[in-house]
Design a protein around this motif. Structure first.
Motif, short mmCIF file in Angstrom:
data_model
loop_
_atom_site.label_atom_id
_atom_site.label_comp_id
_atom_site.label_asym_id
_atom_site.label_seq_id
_atom_site.Cartn_x
_atom_site.Cartn_y
_atom_site.Cartn_z
N ILE A 185 0.85 -1.19 0.00
CA ILE A 185 0.00 0.00 0.00
C ILE A 185 0.88 1.24 0.00
O ILE A 185 1.79 1.38 0.83
CB ILE A 185 -0.93 -0.01 1.22
CG1 ILE A 185 -1.91 -1.19 1.13
CG2 ILE A 185 -1.70 1.31 1.33
CD1 ILE A 185 -2.77 -1.36 2.35
N TYR A 216 -0.72 -5.47 1.18
CA TYR A 216 -2.17 -5.48 1.05
C TYR A 216 -2.77 -6.72 1.71
O TYR A 216 -2.26 -7.83 1.58
CB TYR A 216 -2.58 -5.46 -0.42
CG TYR A 216 -4.07 -5.65 -0.63
CD1 TYR A 216 -4.94 -4.57 -0.60
CD2 TYR A 216 -4.61 -6.92 -0.83
CE1 TYR A 216 -6.30 -4.73 -0.78
CE2 TYR A 216 -5.97 -7.11 -1.02
CZ TYR A 216 -6.82 -6.02 -0.99
OH TYR A 216 -8.16 -6.20 -1.15
N ALA A 249 -8.84 0.87 -5.88
CA ALA A 249 -7.41 0.55 -5.83
C ALA A 249 -6.80 0.66 -7.22
O ALA A 249 -7.34 0.10 -8.19
CB ALA A 249 -7.20 -0.85 -5.27
N THR A 260 -4.66 3.71 -2.97
CA THR A 260 -6.02 3.47 -2.50
C THR A 260 -6.79 4.77 -2.36
O THR A 260 -6.24 5.77 -1.88
CB THR A 260 -5.99 2.75 -1.13
OG1 THR A 260 -5.25 1.55 -1.25
CG2 THR A 260 -7.39 2.43 -0.66
#
Length: 851
Positions: A185, A216, A249, A260
């Motif tokens: 992320i 993730y 995403a 995100t």
């Protein structure tokens, strides 16, 4: 007996071998039984059980490596109808014989029973798990999904079915995973349409479950959705729902970085056929109306009584029966505050805990007097339970000190007795039970040799009843209660018999769903022994030792030369203890043995006055009866006699012969006691559980006592402790349980149990129990009894064994066999597996699991 055990073991091994050969007897030539799954990631075998649990197919359940349920299934006949037709309907000879022997109705019932039994075998057993391409593909897809949900978006999977060459009709499946590089992320952006929600998010975004720089995981996004829903609904957004939250995403050309975007849309507003979006608002509680005696039948009746208290408005269809301050104190939804889900939940929980109302109904509506549509009116509908309640109970039980018991009782409950939601309960109880130890000591012809009758009165107040305000320490959301009780019981148990009077002032509160606190500010017990002269009839071992010593002394015995009970036995003790040592004709060991017998008799027959305070902390993660994985931690500390000791200088107590101070003619007990108990259950899947328990307790006498009251001591053995010893037969230390009822003031216990399903509701278990009791820092001087340092841990007794249980859903009937694995009563070097056989095993019957 050892030969018998070996024969039994050999029989079962042969049975297992024979049955194992037929595990695949029901399979077609082209079918294979799944015996193993293997997962390889980048060529290395995966050991993580969480990943294996994702597979669509698992091999048949095995118990100690043996697929018992599969063999049960194989006992069923696949074509039972045609078999019965050929065997009993088309076979004229058998048909004629059975019809001559049975009526037509009995004959039909006979055939039906065959079919039903065959169905039971299939239902109880487990069908063979067959390897095929379709199911293996499903497992592969589930495997791919697990890796994808944990951040490996480019994962590649494959599988291969491999028949076993050395075993007929059996195969294993190997799954091959190439995860590739996981996604991390990176940036986290927001698109929150409502200004109010955006402000709440910014104030609390540090608590987000989604962290930049972490791999993730789909569960993190689910947790974040739950967190935001709770955040908004506990800060005024009463009509918010999870469906308004979504995530976008971006993984295109990001070098395995995931960008995100959190998206929260405005609220849908349906007006006729048109749908629009309006921003969420923060809602306040403008009014709280409480209907104290609502029933559906009188919903349209006229309200005749009302009251107001601290902004609450209370209504009643009849005359108000409740004090307004008592009702409002149970309500956490306050006028002027913002809406909170937690306030609603706490109100439900508190009202249910009062045991005065049925499950309440709480409704919210927009306030018609508010043009901004932000104010809410709360209506709480309370339906009273009957003011008077009568209950009866009956049970059959088995415990550590009774082999069979029948209990009965009744209760009478008066709700809201003073108008402030107080409950007053009167209860009575009685029981009769059988104990072989007690029977042998008093009347061998009586089966029920333990009886008890008792009565209690308990007043429960929904608040902490103290002269000081405790709201800041124990706020009302912790559901505080004050319980005041008085009790009396009279028992005929181990031969001494006793009466017990008790008075308790108790406070309880629950800071959370998992945590319970209980404080006995006063816990007063007066125990009066009714039959102390029967002591030596009960404790036969002590009497026989005393009698042997008397025959070798200068004490004049009657003819026959046996001490009479109780007078001669007491006279001999007084003769030894009170006279000078050389005049008794005893050696030093015999003298001190008599002294020990005297001190133990004195302690077990003396009346007890216990003026105690105790606190219990209980943490329990178990949320329901069927939870298989949980933790439970209990800590208790208790002190007794300190208040009475502080008053000794003022009240000028009398003293007994031992120099201890007396109150109302009884030497009061003074001690400190603590217990720690931890239980942990692990759910291993497939109806398998590993349960463990650790317990430690110690009670130290001081001041006005040199020993602990027997009701406060510890014992070892029994169906809920170390199952290789009978209750009260273990310890103390390495003494070898030479007394009838062995107890001490220190205990250690550790238990481990592996539980598994067998057939239908039958369960099995393998267990190991470790523990013992010792005397420490009291008046016992026998070295074998005492714990003097860590070197005495070698006296821990070890029991092991197996058990069979039947689960009735609402309780479990348990049968365990325990074997003495390490017996500290044996000599050093001769303690392991000394009596590890069925002739020296202990057979336990219990209700429910031991821990």
């Amino acid at each position: 007996m050892k030969r018998l055990f070996a024969k039994i073991l050999l029989f079962f091994l042969n049975l297992v071998l024979i049955i194992s050969c037929n595990a695949v007897k029901r399979l077609e030539p082209d079918q294979n039984l799944l015996v193993k799954n293997q997962i390889f990631s980048n060529g290395e075998e995966v050991k993580d059980s969480r990943i294996y649990s994702r597979l669509h197919q698992e091999p048949n359940t095995r118990i100690l490596g043996f697929p018992l349920r599969l063999h049960f299934y194989n006992l069923a006949r696949p074509n039972i109808d045609s078999i019965l037709t050929a065997k009993y309907l088309e076979n004229e000879t058998k048909n004629r014989k059975l019809k001559n022997l049975l009526s037509k109705k009995q004959f039909d019932r006979f055939l039906k029973s065959k079919v039903e039994f065959n169905q039971w075998l299939k239902r109880t057993g487990e069908a063979p798990v067959l390897v095929n391409e379709e199911d293996s593909k499903k497992s592969e897809n589930r495997l791919k999904s697990w890796y994808w949900n944990n951040g490996w978006f480019n994962v590649e999977t494959d599988y291969k079915i491999i028949p076993l060459e050395d075993k007929e009709k059996r195969a294993k499946v190997e799954y091959y995973v190439t995860p590739h590089e996981p996604y991390i992320i990176d940036s986290i952006k927001t698109e929150i349409s409502s200004r109010a929600l955006d402000s709440l998010y910014e104030l609390n975004k540090a608590e987000s479950a989604i962290k930049s720089g972490t791999q993730y995981n789909t569960l993190d996004f689910n947790d974040e959705r739950d967190r935001l829903s709770q955040l908004f609904r506990n800060n005024g957004v009463y009509n918010f729902d999870q469906e308004y939250i979504s995530f976008d995403a971006d993984t295109v050309e990001t070098d395995h970085k995931l960008n995100t975007t959190l998206i929260i849309k405005n609220q849908r507003n349906n007006v006729g056929d048109s749908i629009s979006r309006v921003p969420f608002k923060i809602h306040n509680i403008s009014k709280v109306n409480i209907f104290t005696d609502y029933t559906y039948s009188q919903r349209n009746s006229v309200l005749t009584d009302s009251a107001r208290h601290e902004g609450y408005t209370l209504y009643s269809f009849d005359e108000m029966r409740y004090k307004p301050e008592a009702i409002s104190d149970a309500i956490f939804i306050k006028p002027g505050n913002i809406y909170k889900d937690t306030d609603r939940t706490r109100t439900y929980n508190r009202l249910n805990a009062l045991r005065v109302f049925r499950y309440p109904d709480i409704q919210y509506t927009l306030d018609p007097d508010d043009s901004t549509a932000t104010d809410l009116v709360t209506n709480i509908f309370l339906t009273p339970l009957p003011k008077y309640s009568l209950g009866f109970d009956f049970d059959v039980s088995q415990s550590n000190i009774q082999e069979f018991g029948i209990g009965f009782g009744g209760s009478f409950l008066i709700r809201n007795i003073f108008g402030g939601l107080e409950n007053l309960e009167f209860s009575g109880r009685g029981s009769i039970a059988s104990s072989t130890d007690a029977a042998a000591s008093r009347d061998e012809n009586r089966f029920f040799d333990i009886t008890e009758v008792g009565a209690d009165m308990k007043l429960s107040l929904p608040r902490i009843f103290l002269p000081v305000d405790t709201e800041k320490i124990i706020p009302k959301y912790m559901s505080p209660f004050t319980n005041m009780s008085l009790g009396f019981s009279t028992q005929r148990n181990i031969g001494l018999d006793k009466q017990t009077f008790s008075g308790i002032l108790n406070y309880t509160w629950k800071p959370s769903k998992r945590l319970n606190n209980s404080l006995d500010l006063l816990n007063i017990q007066y125990v009066r022994n009714l039959n102390p002269e029967n002591y030596f009839n009960v404790y036969q071992n002590s009497f026989e030792e005393l009698n042997d010593i008397a025959q070798n002394s200068n004490f004049e015995l009657n003819d026959p030369p046996t001490l009479g009970i109780p007078d001669e036995a007491d006279d001999f003790i007084n003769y030894v203890v009170s006279d000078d040592f050389p005049n008794t004709g005893l050696n030093q060991d015999d003298f001190f043995n008599v002294l020990d017998i005297y001190e133990r008799k004195l302690r077990l027959t003396e009346n007890n006055l216990i003026f105690a305070t105790n606190y219990t902390y209980l943490w329990n993660t178990r949320e329901g009866l069927y939870d298989q994985e949980f933790s439970r931690f209990r800590f208790k500390i208790e002190t007794a006699g300190n208040v009475l000791s502080l008053l000794s200088g003022v009240l000028n107590y009398e003293q007994n012969e031992q120099g201890f101070e007396k109150v109302i003619g009884v030497a009061y007990s003074q001690y400190a006691k603590t217990e720690i108990d931890f239980i942990k259950h692990w759910d291993l899947g497939n109806d398998r559980i590993f349960a463990a328990r650790a317990f430690g307790g110690i009670a130290i006498p001081f001041g006005n006592s040199n020993s602990i009251p027997i009701t406060k001591t510890f014992f070892g053995g029994g169906p809920n402790d170390n199952r290789a010893w009978q209750a009260y037969d273990l310890g103390p230390g390495s003494s070898g349980s030479i007394l009838e009822f062995n107890e001490a003031n220190m205990k250690l216990a550790f238990n481990g149990e592996y539980r598994f399903g067998l057939i239908d509701q039958f369960k099995g278990a393998l267990f190991i129990d470790v523990g013992n009791i010792w005397n420490v820092l009291d008046n016992v001087d026998i070295p074998e009894y005492k714990f003097e340092g860590f070197q005495d841990l070698k006296e821990l007794a070890v029991g092991s064994g197996f058990g069979l249980r039947y689960d009735f859903n609402f309780f479990v009937l348990r049968f365990d066999i325990g074997f003495k694995t390490h017996d500290p009563a044996q000599s050093d070097g001769n303690r392991w597996f000394r009596d590890y056989n069925f002739s020296n095993a202990v057979y336990n019957v219990g209700i429910n699991y031991p821990f």
